[in-house]
Motif scaffolding. Structure first.
Motif, PDB file in Angstrom:
ATOM      1  N   GLN A  93     -11.315   5.719 -16.820  1.00 60.61           N
ATOM      2  CA  GLN A  93     -11.068   4.668 -15.742  1.00 60.61           C
ATOM      3  C   GLN A  93     -10.142   5.178 -14.677  1.00 60.61           C
ATOM      4  O   GLN A  93      -9.755   6.682 -14.973  1.00 60.61           O
ATOM      5  CB  GLN A  93     -10.665   3.392 -16.471  1.00 60.61           C
ATOM      6  N   LEU A 103      -8.350  -4.143  -4.918  1.00 60.55           N
ATOM      7  CA  LEU A 103      -8.670  -5.111  -5.400  1.00 60.55           C
ATOM      8  C   LEU A 103      -9.718  -6.151  -4.376  1.00 60.55           C
ATOM      9  O   LEU A 103      -9.376  -6.317  -3.343  1.00 60.55           O
ATOM     10  CB  LEU A 103      -7.342  -6.133  -5.668  1.00 60.55           C
ATOM     11  N   THR A 112     -11.175 -10.456 -11.755  1.00 59.01           N
ATOM     12  CA  THR A 112     -11.301  -9.145 -11.586  1.00 59.01           C
ATOM     13  C   THR A 112     -11.065  -8.518 -12.968  1.00 59.01           C
ATOM     14  O   THR A 112     -11.744  -7.183 -13.340  1.00 59.01           O
ATOM     15  CB  THR A 112     -10.086  -8.707 -10.702  1.00 59.01           C
ATOM     16  N   LEU A 113     -10.275  -8.834 -13.614  1.00 55.32           N
ATOM     17  CA  LEU A 113      -9.832  -8.278 -15.109  1.00 55.32           C
ATOM     18  C   LEU A 113     -11.025  -8.847 -16.002  1.00 55.32           C
ATOM     19  O   LEU A 113     -11.370  -7.799 -17.072  1.00 55.32           O
ATOM     20  CB  LEU A 113      -8.421  -8.747 -15.710  1.00 55.32           C
ATOM     21  N   GLU A 115     -14.406  -8.709 -15.265  1.00 54.72           N
ATOM     22  CA  GLU A 115     -15.538  -7.805 -15.246  1.00 54.72           C
ATOM     23  C   GLU A 115     -15.751  -6.828 -16.178  1.00 54.72           C
ATOM     24  O   GLU A 115     -16.761  -6.614 -17.015  1.00 54.72           O
ATOM     25  CB  GLU A 115     -15.621  -7.409 -13.655  1.00 54.72           C
ATOM     26  N   PRO A 116     -14.775  -5.883 -16.470  1.00 56.22           N
ATOM     27  CA  PRO A 116     -14.979  -4.739 -17.380  1.00 56.22           C
ATOM     28  C   PRO A 116     -15.068  -5.321 -18.590  1.00 56.22           C
ATOM     29  O   PRO A 116     -15.822  -4.416 -19.548  1.00 56.22           O
ATOM     30  CB  PRO A 116     -13.572  -3.730 -17.204  1.00 56.22           C
ATOM     31  N   ILE A 132      -7.252 -11.006 -21.241  1.00 57.50           N
ATOM     32  CA  ILE A 132      -6.704 -10.848 -19.997  1.00 57.50           C
ATOM     33  C   ILE A 132      -5.303 -11.213 -19.931  1.00 57.50           C
ATOM     34  O   ILE A 132      -4.341 -10.538 -19.156  1.00 57.50           O
ATOM     35  CB  ILE A 132      -7.461 -11.566 -18.956  1.00 57.50           C
ATOM     36  N   ILE A 161      -1.837  -4.843 -11.736  1.00 58.79           N
ATOM     37  CA  ILE A 161      -3.017  -5.695 -11.986  1.00 58.79           C
ATOM     38  C   ILE A 161      -4.089  -4.495 -11.977  1.00 58.79           C
ATOM     39  O   ILE A 161      -5.208  -4.559 -12.767  1.00 58.79           O
ATOM     40  CB  ILE A 161      -3.567  -6.471 -10.816  1.00 58.79           C
ATOM     41  N   ALA A 162      -4.186  -3.338 -11.053  1.00 54.26           N
ATOM     42  CA  ALA A 162      -5.189  -2.247 -11.162  1.00 54.26           C
ATOM     43  C   ALA A 162      -4.888  -1.263 -12.309  1.00 54.26           C
ATOM     44  O   ALA A 162      -5.857  -1.153 -12.826  1.00 54.26           O
ATOM     45  CB  ALA A 162      -4.828  -1.464  -9.907  1.00 54.26           C
ATOM     46  N   ARG A 165      -6.200  -3.367 -15.008  1.00 49.30           N
ATOM     47  CA  ARG A 165      -8.040  -3.325 -15.287  1.00 49.30           C
ATOM     48  C   ARG A 165      -8.342  -1.975 -15.762  1.00 49.30           C
ATOM     49  O   ARG A 165      -9.444  -2.124 -16.509  1.00 49.30           O
ATOM     50  CB  ARG A 165      -8.616  -3.567 -13.641  1.00 49.30           C
ATOM     51  N   SER A 168      -8.261  -2.032 -19.677  1.00 49.18           N
ATOM     52  CA  SER A 168      -8.779  -3.392 -20.151  1.00 49.18           C
ATOM     53  C   SER A 168      -9.659  -2.891 -21.387  1.00 49.18           C
ATOM     54  O   SER A 168      -9.815  -3.533 -22.365  1.00 49.18           O
ATOM     55  CB  SER A 168      -9.365  -4.055 -19.434  1.00 49.18           C
TER      56      SER A 168
END
Length: 335
Positions: A93, A103, A112-113, A115-116, A132, A161-162, A165, A168
């Motif tokens: 990642q 984002l 956003t979180l 989706e993976p 999440i 947040i990035a 993600r 995750s």
């Protein structure tokens, strides 16, 4: 006793851009090799244009290398597409530099979180939401952030947040491409603590791309120093940043400001004693010899005409004609 297989093994890769019927391609990365062990953080440093991000893009599959191989956990991923390499089963990642551009402003943080996790396919809607919330807590954000949009957060919070993600899906390797350069000093320190803590807790390996030596010193166990697409020196962070051998590494460190006035005065005096690093950096001389030769105060005619081989000296690798295995500290070369 056999040497453990590294998680990431990059061998002799070259990355080229442009080129066509009448023009040759520009080589941004030239015959670079590096490794990242399981759970290890390796820093990739150099000034702007040294090829750091090009290597990161090649590892991610965003750029196809013109030569060389890339192995991830023993698997040849050289010709895999970016989506295949970032698949949860592959385990890679990325955290990009700009927290504002990384984002989607039209998606909530939960979307956003999530989706993976959807791609992973192992979580129900309820389990995904719980996951999440756990990720947000882990990176120091409130769980109610799940229903908010990126515009509600600061740059440092967006970078958290990035990072959430990126981790995750429990990746084996995270490419950190200048993840703190757009942040203020205090937020940089918090991000570094977060990244290094996650690496220790989860055993996540990281390729940490940065131009700030202080950032690399705080995060990485090993350092690879690049100049004009080639590796000048590599070794442990302690050795490379505190006892640099290659003239370019010395110049890079001397150009970095420090908070201690006495140390800063000594660095300034050392730069004056070495003289200006001037000279034309024509492509011809760089391709034939050491790319740093036009700027190096210790350069010899050999440096300008012959490419130096990588030499292992006391556990580190250095590409410089001034150093050989038999004569690792020639007069005038070491700082």
């Amino acid at each position: 006793m056999s040497t453990p297989t590294p998680l990431l093994d990059v061998r002799n890769i070259a990355v080229e851009y442009g080129g066509g019927w009448r023009t040759a391609a520009a080589r941004a990365v030239d015959d670079v090799s590096l490794t990242v062990g399981h759970g290890e953080i390796v820093g990739l440093v150099g000034e702007s244009g040294s090829g750091k991000s090009s290597i990161g893009r090649a590892v991610l599959g965003l750029t196809s290398p013109a030569q060389g191989t890339i192995h991830l956990d023993g698997q040849d991923v050289t010709h895999q597409r970016a989506g295949e390499r970032r698949d949860p089963s592959t385990g890679i990642q990325v955290v990009f530099q700009d927290p504002y551009a990384s984002l989607n402003p039209a998606r909530t943080i939960g979307r956003t979180l999530g989706e993976p996790l959807e791609v992973h396919g192992k979580f129900s809607a309820t389990e995904a939401r719980t996951r999440i919330e756990e990720l947000l807590t882990r990176v120091g954000l409130p769980t109610d952030a799940i229903d908010r949009y990126p515009s509600a957060f600061s740059g440092g919070q967006r970078q958290r947040i990035a990072i959430a993600r990126a981790i995750s899906t429990e990746p084996k390797l995270v490419i950190c491409d200048e993840p703190t350069s757009a942040l203020d000093v205090v937020t940089q320190a918090r991000m570094l603590d977060l990244l290094t803590g996650l690496s220790r807790e989860r055993g996540t390996a990281m390729l940490f791309i940065a131009h700030n030596l202080a950032v690399v010193a705080a995060a990485a166990q090993r350092v690879v120093v690049l100049y004009r697409g080639r590796v000048m020196e590599s070794g442990t962070t302690q050795d490379v940043l505190h006892r640099p051998l290659h003239p370019y590494t010395q110049a890079l460190i001397a150009s970095s400001p420090v908070a201690d006035p006495l140390r800063q005065r000594k660095r300034r005096a050392a730069r004056k004693q070495a003289g200006p690093m001037a000279g034309s950096e024509g492509a011809g001389s760089a391709s034939q010899g050491c790319p740093f030769a036009p700027r190096c105060p210790h350069a010899t005619p050999t440096c300008r005409t012959q490419r130096p081989d990588a030499t292992v000296i006391a556990g580190r690798t250095i590409a410089c004609h001034l150093f050989t295995a038999d004569d690792p500290t020639p007069e005038g070369a070491a700082a």
